[in-house]
Design an enzyme around this catalytic site. Sequence first.
Site, PDB file in Angstrom:
ATOM      1  N   ASP A   1      -3.380   7.207   4.391  1.00 62.88           N
ATOM      2  CA  ASP A   1      -2.968   6.070   4.878  1.00 62.88           C
ATOM      3  C   ASP A   1      -3.488   5.592   5.990  1.00 62.88           C
ATOM      4  OD1 ASP A   1      -1.631   3.522   4.674  1.00 62.88           O
ATOM      5  OD2 ASP A   1       0.531   4.496   5.239  1.00 62.88           O
ATOM      6  N   GLU A   2      -3.773   4.231   6.376  1.00 64.53           N
ATOM      7  CA  GLU A   2      -4.296   3.264   7.407  1.00 64.53           C
ATOM      8  C   GLU A   2      -5.724   4.231   7.809  1.00 64.53           C
ATOM      9  OE1 GLU A   2      -2.720   0.965   8.406  1.00 64.53           O
ATOM     10  OE2 GLU A   2      -0.794   1.043   8.524  1.00 64.53           O
TER      11      GLU A   2
ATOM     12  N   ARG B   1       2.212 -10.930  10.462  1.00 62.09           N
ATOM     13  CA  ARG B   1       3.642 -10.202  10.641  1.00 62.09           C
ATOM     14  C   ARG B   1       4.747 -11.338  10.112  1.00 62.09           C
ATOM     15  NH1 ARG B   1       2.280  -6.161   9.879  1.00 62.09           N
ATOM     16  NH2 ARG B   1       0.083  -7.103   9.482  1.00 62.09           N
TER      17      ARG B   1
ATOM     18  N   LYS C   1       1.035  -1.243  -0.210  1.00 62.85           N
ATOM     19  CA  LYS C   1      -0.039  -0.138  -0.061  1.00 62.85           C
ATOM     20  C   LYS C   1       0.762   1.244  -0.103  1.00 62.85           C
ATOM     21  CE  LYS C   1      -0.697   0.092   4.887  1.00 62.85           C
ATOM     22  NZ  LYS C   1       0.128   1.296   5.058  1.00 62.85           N
ATOM     23  N   THR C   2       1.944   1.355   0.663  1.00 61.15           N
ATOM     24  CA  THR C   2       2.829   2.291   0.755  1.00 61.15           C
ATOM     25  C   THR C   2       3.331   2.930  -0.726  1.00 61.15           C
ATOM     26  OG1 THR C   2       3.493   1.975   2.890  1.00 61.15           O
ATOM     27  CG2 THR C   2       4.968   3.641   1.929  1.00 61.15           C
TER      28      THR C   2
ATOM     29  N   GLN D   1      -7.450  -4.803  10.039  1.00 58.83           N
ATOM     30  CA  GLN D   1      -6.350  -4.594  10.737  1.00 58.83           C
ATOM     31  C   GLN D   1      -6.585  -3.233  11.610  1.00 58.83           C
ATOM     32  OE1 GLN D   1      -1.988  -5.072   9.099  1.00 58.83           O
ATOM     33  NE2 GLN D   1      -2.960  -4.798   7.426  1.00 58.83           N
TER      34      GLN D   1
END
Length: 677
Positions: free
Chosen positions: A214-215, A608, A29-30, A245
Amino acid sequence: MHGLNERQRQAVLHVDTPTLVLAGAGSGKTRVITEKIAYLIRKHDYKPHTIYAVTFTNKSAKEMKERVTKLLKDDNAKGLNVSTFHNLGLNIIRREYAALGYKANFSIMDATDAAQIIKELMHKQNVDPEIVDGVQWDISNWKNAYLSPQQALEMAQDEMQQARALLFQAYEKQLKAYNAVDFDDLIGLPVRLFKEQPRILDKWQNRVRYLLVDEYQDTNAAQYELVKQLVGVQARFTVVGDDDQSIYAWRGAQPENLAMLKQDFPALELIKLEQNYRSSNRILQSANHLIANNPHVFEKSLWSDMGMGDHLRVIACANENQEAERVVSEIILHKFKHRGKNRDYAILYRGNHQARLIERALRENNLPYVISGGKSFFDHAEIKDVMSYLKLIVNPDDDAAFLRVVNTPRREIGASTLEKLATYATHRGISLFDATQEFGITNILSDKALRRVQLFGENLLKWAQQAEAAQGEEVTHFVRGLIEEIDYDNWLHETTNSPKATERRINNVRDLTLWIERIINKAQQEDGEEKKLASIVAHMTLMDMMERNESDQEHDMISLMTLHASKGLEFPFVFLIGMEEELLPHKQNLESPGLEEERRLAYVGITRAKHTLTMTYASKRRKYGEDMICEPSRFLYELPEELLHWEGKPGVVVSQEEKLKHGNENLANLRSMLSGS
């Protein structure tokens, strides 16, 4: 855009209508955000200073800006606005402080300062501490829901809620008297300003030509409102988030904000990123299976082209001591067999208390480790002292800073003198500093006390004038000169127990001045800005509040951290401990909607892991001084059985042959280790 997959390209190229990118864990996504910023500048002629990108941590903002700058290379990225939500709010308040009724050099109160103000107000108003226990949390929640003290009072349903709302009212008045804002105000004040003053909102909507967030699943009500205000009817924005998330309900995050976008912006384009670039398919299939037990507005399923990978392991342990020993022995064995580095391993847990036994086992085996959430640089008393001086110099109305430094180093200004000064200041409705400058104080204090108080006030006035005149490199010279003038090094020598501790504290102060120097140099190089002390102090205060646990330092140590702290990180080999009912899921969240958030926490932990995931639980755990029977977490039973190797599963009898086979494998591993050493 070389190397983007089809969905990522689609997310970058879609500009005509507002866009929601539903980005699963590890889906790049970044990169989508950074590529889109470069695309807007190169192909749609957006000027960098008209693009705003916001996220939740300084680390993410820094990484994003660096990646965009690298992408643009020869193109000019100067003026690009990449920051946290709170930094954006701070910049708005800095520009519009007069419209909000503040003076220019306002202070930002951290949680400790805010708690002290509330404590003093409770004492003044003779409020029973038990009635308002947790009021600081309530105030934060009210602000995040952008409720005023009056609205909180109107909503109160009993005496306790009334008492809390009245304390909120008094707290807001006290902040204003200090010419100060708290962390939550950095979002709440811009929202209120834009609601009340359409002309100022219009100015900011013209300034923010394209917004990227973002997020997005972590936004609270106030942040969602701020986004809506800034994008206006033009709705030129892209938000990236993952409802699976969303793990910050306790600080006001609302994953439903993702669904609300479709209602508020009917032309919204939904693009899903489901290809994962981090984990093996067994890990992803397990995560998909687990999270499917939560209700979803948007369905998605992660996959990767990295092969199936190893089975997920589940290990039953007799108790928490055996759990710690087993995890550490597994790491030692794995390191030996695969030549792993310490930094490749992470041990994740639901609560900080679970780290204690793991730490002991790691120390006993001489394995280096780092705990996320260790002591912040800003927690050191010497840093608090110097920062309080700087805060007071740029905002003399900051009484909290005044009280910290007035006798540091010692000036023989006693408690009774300060009490008289405070009483006079309160009666006059002025700050403690202003009180030192008034003629009326001469009738309150003795000659000796008066001389000391006035001298401190005069010095403060002199430093404030010097600081106001300084900019760029002059600010560093001023700070170093101030530390020398108050003879702070000597004060540390006098008040610290050992020479070694003194040296460490002096070095901390040196690090602070070097950091100020770096901030100044960076601003000069990147934006040609000659920074002043006020903006540096605001920047550093916000850095402290935002990222107390963040570290940019590279290390070769095993990482220990909570599941909350692990979000956004990845490790080749992950151990997720304490997979038990009432631990994960936590006993306070066994019903909806808390249970869904606990499941999302487990999902975050699982995703993770890049190569291997080992989950452990204890059959007994010591709680409240006695051994309690523990049940394996329901989340373990929600994972596909065929993807797990479960050692010691309840109700499963292990044959003698299997025990022998397992014993022989351990013996072979031990021989291998001994022969290689």
